[in-house]
Design an enzyme around this catalytic site. Sequence first.
Site: not given
Length: 162
Positions: A34-38
């Site tokens: 659930e990360c912007g970098f996913t």
Amino acid sequence: MNIFNYNFVALDGGPMPMERFRNQPILFVNTASECGFTPHYAKLQQIYQDFQQSGLVVVGMPCNDFGEQEPGSEEEIAEFVHSQYRVSFPMTAKYSVIGINAHPMFKDLAQEYGGDVLPRWNFHKYLFNRKGGLIEHWPAQTPPDDPAVLHQITRNLQSWSL
């Protein structure tokens, strides 16, 4: 500090000793769903496919240390990475990378290389050579397909033959 001295549990619950990758370079990444970098999962999968024949192993390690962006169970994480990103590279169970509960590998990295080597967010990347030594590491903001990362991988391919 040698990556081949460490053991993990695999995402599916089985043992995952790094020793099983001896003589192969490893791109080791702490991950989160659930990360912007996913979306980096897609780039990691592409790197794995592109360099697997040369011996490179990508290893993902789910981590909930930063922003609680990996709250799910191992089963939920596995379902997510397989259905959303078709991840086929090895994944460990969920571990911490900082603090008292950090996996021993990260404690040893900090002891040998100093605290700046530790992740400050999800998707920190570590490249280890086929002898298990750290070559380089990059922060989350550096995408896996960044020219600096690809350069370090390709620069060493000749010495990484199986």
